[in-house]
Design a protein around this motif. Sequence first.
Motif, PDB file in Angstrom:
ATOM      1  N   ASP A   1       0.823  -1.220   0.000  1.00  0.00           N
ATOM      2  CA  ASP A   1       0.000   0.000   0.000  1.00  0.00           C
ATOM      3  C   ASP A   1       0.852   1.262   0.000  1.00  0.00           C
ATOM      4  O   ASP A   1       0.567   2.211  -0.736  1.00  0.00           O
ATOM      5  CB  ASP A   1      -0.940   0.000   1.215  1.00  0.00           C
ATOM      6  N   VAL A   2       1.901   1.313   0.825  1.00  0.00           N
ATOM      7  CA  VAL A   2       2.684   2.550   0.911  1.00  0.00           C
ATOM      8  C   VAL A   2       3.660   2.688  -0.256  1.00  0.00           C
ATOM      9  O   VAL A   2       4.121   3.791  -0.562  1.00  0.00           O
ATOM     10  CB  VAL A   2       3.438   2.684   2.255  1.00  0.00           C
ATOM     11  N   LEU A   3       3.962   1.580  -0.926  1.00  0.00           N
ATOM     12  CA  LEU A   3       4.811   1.652  -2.112  1.00  0.00           C
ATOM     13  C   LEU A   3       4.006   1.920  -3.374  1.00  0.00           C
ATOM     14  O   LEU A   3       4.512   2.503  -4.342  1.00  0.00           O
ATOM     15  CB  LEU A   3       5.592   0.345  -2.297  1.00  0.00           C
TER      16      LEU A   3
ATOM     17  N   ALA B   1      -4.389   9.374  -2.378  1.00  0.00           N
ATOM     18  CA  ALA B   1      -4.460  10.520  -1.467  1.00  0.00           C
ATOM     19  C   ALA B   1      -4.218  10.078  -0.025  1.00  0.00           C
ATOM     20  O   ALA B   1      -3.548  10.785   0.751  1.00  0.00           O
ATOM     21  CB  ALA B   1      -5.821  11.208  -1.589  1.00  0.00           C
ATOM     22  N   HIS B   2      -4.765   8.920   0.339  1.00  0.00           N
ATOM     23  CA  HIS B   2      -4.562   8.413   1.695  1.00  0.00           C
ATOM     24  C   HIS B   2      -3.103   8.024   1.893  1.00  0.00           C
ATOM     25  O   HIS B   2      -2.508   8.301   2.950  1.00  0.00           O
ATOM     26  CB  HIS B   2      -5.473   7.216   1.922  1.00  0.00           C
ATOM     27  N   ARG B   3      -2.497   7.418   0.865  1.00  0.00           N
ATOM     28  CA  ARG B   3      -1.084   7.054   0.930  1.00  0.00           C
ATOM     29  C   ARG B   3      -0.226   8.300   1.170  1.00  0.00           C
ATOM     30  O   ARG B   3       0.657   8.295   2.030  1.00  0.00           O
ATOM     31  CB  ARG B   3      -0.652   6.363  -0.362  1.00  0.00           C
ATOM     32  N   GLN B   4      -0.470   9.345   0.425  1.00  0.00           N
ATOM     33  CA  GLN B   4       0.324  10.561   0.563  1.00  0.00           C
ATOM     34  C   GLN B   4       0.158  11.190   1.945  1.00  0.00           C
ATOM     35  O   GLN B   4       1.114  11.713   2.516  1.00  0.00           O
ATOM     36  CB  GLN B   4      -0.046  11.560  -0.527  1.00  0.00           C
TER      37      GLN B   4
END
Length: 497
Positions: A421-423, A474-477
């Motif tokens: 998810d974060v990548l 957007a949530h990741r950022q």
Amino acid sequence: MKKKFVLALDQGTTSSRAILFDGEGRVVGSAQKAFRQSYPSPGWVEQDPMEIWATQSGVMTEVIERAGLGTARLAAIGITNQRETTVIWEKGTGTPIYPAIVWQSRQTSELCETLKSDGLAAHIHRVTGLVIDAYFSATKIRWILDHVPGAQERAERGELLFGTVDTWLLWKLTAGRCHATDYSNASRTMLFDITRLEWDPVLLERLRIPRAMLPDVRTSSEVYGLARLGGHDVPVAGIAGDQQAALFGQACYSSGMAKNTYGTGAFLLQHTGGHPVFSENGLLTTLAWGVEGTVDYALEGSVFVAGAVVQWLRDELGLIRDAADTEYFAGKVPDTNGVYLVPAFTGLGAPYWDMYARGILTGITRGTNRDHLVRAALEAVAYQSADVLRLMADEAGAPLREVRVDGGAGANNFLMQFQADVLGVPVLRPEITETTARGAACLAGLAVGLWKNRTELAALWRLERCFEPQMEPAHRQALLEGWRQAVARARGNPSGA
């Protein structure tokens, strides 16, 4: 009787293992034995080279006997090893003149500072791809030659031999007939020119290391010599340092492919093709391997604290009983409720390189509970890995397409999903997570024709599970921005900017 089994010797920092692979690349047997570490002074770590050999030869014999195959069915032996650990022994007797100085040991830190003061940092980076650090073998050799009476003179007379652990094992396996290493291990000594593929004369002269004591440097997949086992001669045919072996075992054969090994720390390597990429931000440039007439390179970065943060939760805070519990507790809450843990217990590595940073826990409220803290610890491992992988992709000029994972924490489904998810790219976990040993076996089998080429080996790599990114960009950022602010506070910036 067809020879279709390969024996991989996986000599690690705390234990020696032997793993048997069949012609399909599957594990058919394994044995493991721990050995002692010694800490003669603060920051020093040493081992007994004879115990390393005894445990490694012992598990080698054990796995062959347990599998009931007989040595006649072994096609080859491959070696993978803890890198940088330094052994010096007598050429005539095979007796080590000093304990092995382990890669973790900091006893040569003062010599490293002297090299920096002498202005050698730029030359070392340009030639070896490394930074000046006690981590690497060069200063360990110099330390032993300085501290063992008569060692310098004996080395100059050709009476002493140096080797990293792969060289030591190869020398012992071949009864002293072969004194060699491979490109991957040579590139971790801080003495090897990774472009010209030769020992660097400038560094040898500066450190007063006689060329005669250094091993021949060969490709990572060829027959180096024969080991006499059970009345049969078995070719020793593959060598690679542990992290490069894992990259090979993960079938990361093309530029841009990357792997992450989650251990106490995390080791990340990205294949960069046939030319070295020299980092401007503290990543290490290393030889990945020499195979099938080509030489490949990689960028390497490390996360200092990965599985160690889980050990901290268990041993110091008592929040969990077993590392596997973290997946359960992290899954009980939808998020960390704004909590970030930056486990800078020993400073921060790439891309920050701040030795003075210290661990910090931010965002705690009255509603913060154990589940939030456990989840924050796992997320921290993923955030740190993402920092390094993004830096690698930027410096290599090759977008990250996927990451292949292994190591203990690679079994944690929550962590692997959050990593994806974060990548924003898939995380792939193979069926066989013994990728370091598998890499050594593949290199050895390739040399003796058990497998034809890397294309055939890639087809034997089997996916156990693919974790696709599910998080909205957007949530990741937003999460990554919160991480950056937490890191800034760990580095002493109270505003988090």
